[in-house]
Design a protein around this motif. Structure first.
Motif, short mmCIF file in Angstrom:
data_model
loop_
_atom_site.label_atom_id
_atom_site.label_comp_id
_atom_site.label_asym_id
_atom_site.label_seq_id
_atom_site.Cartn_x
_atom_site.Cartn_y
_atom_site.Cartn_z
N LEU A 1 0.96 -1.30 0.02
CA LEU A 1 -0.05 0.11 -0.03
C LEU A 1 0.83 1.30 -0.11
N SER A 2 1.84 1.29 0.64
CA SER A 2 2.98 2.36 0.76
C SER A 2 3.40 2.71 -0.57
N SER A 3 3.69 1.59 -1.12
CA SER A 3 4.46 1.48 -2.55
C SER A 3 3.61 2.05 -3.55
N TYR A 4 2.26 1.54 -3.50
CA TYR A 4 1.10 2.00 -4.45
C TYR A 4 0.85 3.52 -3.99
N ARG A 5 0.93 4.14 -2.90
CA ARG A 5 0.51 5.61 -2.69
C ARG A 5 1.70 6.52 -3.18
N ILE A 6 3.02 5.99 -2.82
CA ILE A 6 4.05 6.76 -3.33
C ILE A 6 4.31 6.70 -4.90
N GLY A 7 3.76 5.70 -5.39
CA GLY A 7 3.70 5.48 -7.00
C GLY A 7 2.66 6.31 -7.52
N VAL A 8 1.64 6.43 -6.94
CA VAL A 8 0.49 7.39 -7.70
C VAL A 8 0.94 9.06 -7.47
N ALA A 9 1.55 9.11 -6.03
CA ALA A 9 1.92 10.48 -5.87
C ALA A 9 3.02 11.11 -6.82
N SER A 10 4.17 10.04 -7.29
CA SER A 10 5.06 10.22 -8.13
C SER A 10 4.68 10.42 -9.74
N LEU A 11 3.57 9.64 -9.79
CA LEU A 11 2.80 9.64 -11.42
C LEU A 11 2.45 11.24 -11.37
N ILE A 12 1.63 11.63 -10.62
CA ILE A 12 0.94 12.90 -10.48
C ILE A 12 2.15 14.04 -10.76
N PHE A 13 3.09 13.83 -9.80
CA PHE A 13 4.08 14.73 -9.89
C PHE A 13 4.93 14.86 -11.49
#
Length: 364
Positions: free
Chosen positions: A251-263
């Motif tokens: 879940l942590s990886s998923y959240r960071i991945g989504v935030a990084s994609l938005i960025f």
């Protein structure tokens, strides 16, 4: 001397987006006294408060932007302390005053003893939340700033040194995802994970978010044929937890991945942000993002307690949230204009570690 700092519209959009998303996430503080329902869609629940991870990615990018080869560790840390601490102290003190006036006001299970008070005011790592609940994110910010200061003190601020730090942050984040303990139910990686406050902050999934933003800035300054090679170690470290991490770590990886994609999307589309009324409005929200972030919990909580005194139908959940969110953001902007901006301007005039002139952008 520090690196040339750019003031970029897409960064302001990201800061505004992150701050507003966190306010929206915490809007249940407005309605919990008259309704037990939720308007959060099921698909959004795993991403609730993802503005935090987005803040961390932006922070990594902006700090890399402002750290130059000749930057001194002491000056860097001094500028960061003067950026965060004054406003944080103000809102922490307001939370303490509220507690003294009414001890029943929940302070995240905070115990008003000297050690806990000192850790809260000094933004030192804690296993639980500090006095000002939202201040837990600043504990991770300070760990990140400390890693940058250590880099400057030991191997300097060259591009090669920065690249090594990006890989180190990825390694720390990957270890945190794989080896860390179960997170707080509030958000993946929040206080409550691990058994040692300092180690759980250093080996935290959030270091991966800081590292991604830091690396993105470095890649911008590289030649096209260099980018893939230099990004490969980071990428390998970032995806390793997908095979080794427990469920909460995924879940942590998923959240960071989504935030990084938005960025990454905003950064790659930077040319579409032109100087118009909407962008000027968002720019102001971006500038006020730190004040919005620090003030929103107190504002929403106070408004929620006030609304709880009235017999409000549960069907008013959505309109109350909309009005309350807008009000909280407006208060944050007002705080920025009347408190944060004057303090920042005065510190710039008097401090040798903060450059004079326009405010230096920051994630918060």
């Amino acid at each position: 001397m520090t690196a040339q700092v750019e003031r970029r519209t897409e960064i302001q959009w990201l800061r505004a987006l992150a701050a507003c998303e966190v306010v929206i996430c915490h809007s249940n503080l407005l309605t919990k006294h008259f309704t037990t329902g939720t308007i959060t869609p099921s698909w959004y629940q795993p991403l609730s408060a993802i503005g935090v991870e987005l803040f961390f990615v932006v922070s990594g990018y902006v700090i890399c932007m402002r750290v130059g080869p000749s930057q001194k560790a002491g000056a860097f840390l001094g500028s960061r302390i003067l950026r965060l601490y004054p406003m944080y102290w103000i809102f922490t003190s307001l939370a303490v005053i509220a507690y003294l006036l009414n001890p029943t006001w929940h302070l995240n299970n905070f115990a008003p003893d000297f050690v806990s008070m000192a850790k809260s005011y000094l933004i030192l790592p804690q296993m639980g939340f500090p006095i000002l609940g939202v201040g837990w994110t600043l504990e991770y910010e300070m760990i990140f700033y400390g890693s940058v200061a250590v880099m400057l003190l030991t191997i300097g601020g060259s591009n090669s040194a920065k690249l090594l730090l990006a890989w180190l942050l990825a390694a720390l984040g990957a270890i945190g995802i794989i080896m860390g303990g179960p997170p707080s139910p509030m958000i993946a990686g929040a206080p409550g994970a691990g058994s040692n406050a300092i180690l759980s902050h250093i080996f935290s999934p959030f270091m991966l978010a800081f590292g991604f933003g830091w690396l993105m800035r470095l890649l911008e300054e590289m030649k096209p044929h260099e980018r893939g090679l230099n990004a490969l170690p980071f990428g390998l470290l970032a995806i390793t937890p997908l095979w080794l991490a427990p469920e909460w770590g995924l879940l942590s990886s998923y959240r960071i991945g989504v935030a990084s994609l938005i960025f990454a999307i905003f950064i790659s589309c930077r040319r579409i942000f032109v100087d118009d009324a909407l962008n000027r409005f968002v720019w102001k929200l971006g500038d006020a993002s730190f004040s919005i972030y620090l003030s929103h919990w107190l504002v929403l909580s106070a408004c929620g307690k006030l609304l709880g005194r009235f017999d409000i139908p549960a069907s008013f959940d959505v309109p109350v949230r909309i009005v309350g969110i807008a009000f909280s953001i407006a208060v944050g902007v007002l705080v920025f204009v009347t408190v944060e901006k004057p303090i920042d301007r005065r510190l710039r005039r008097r401090s040798p570690v903060i450059p004079a002139g326009k405010p230096v952008p920051s994630a918060l």
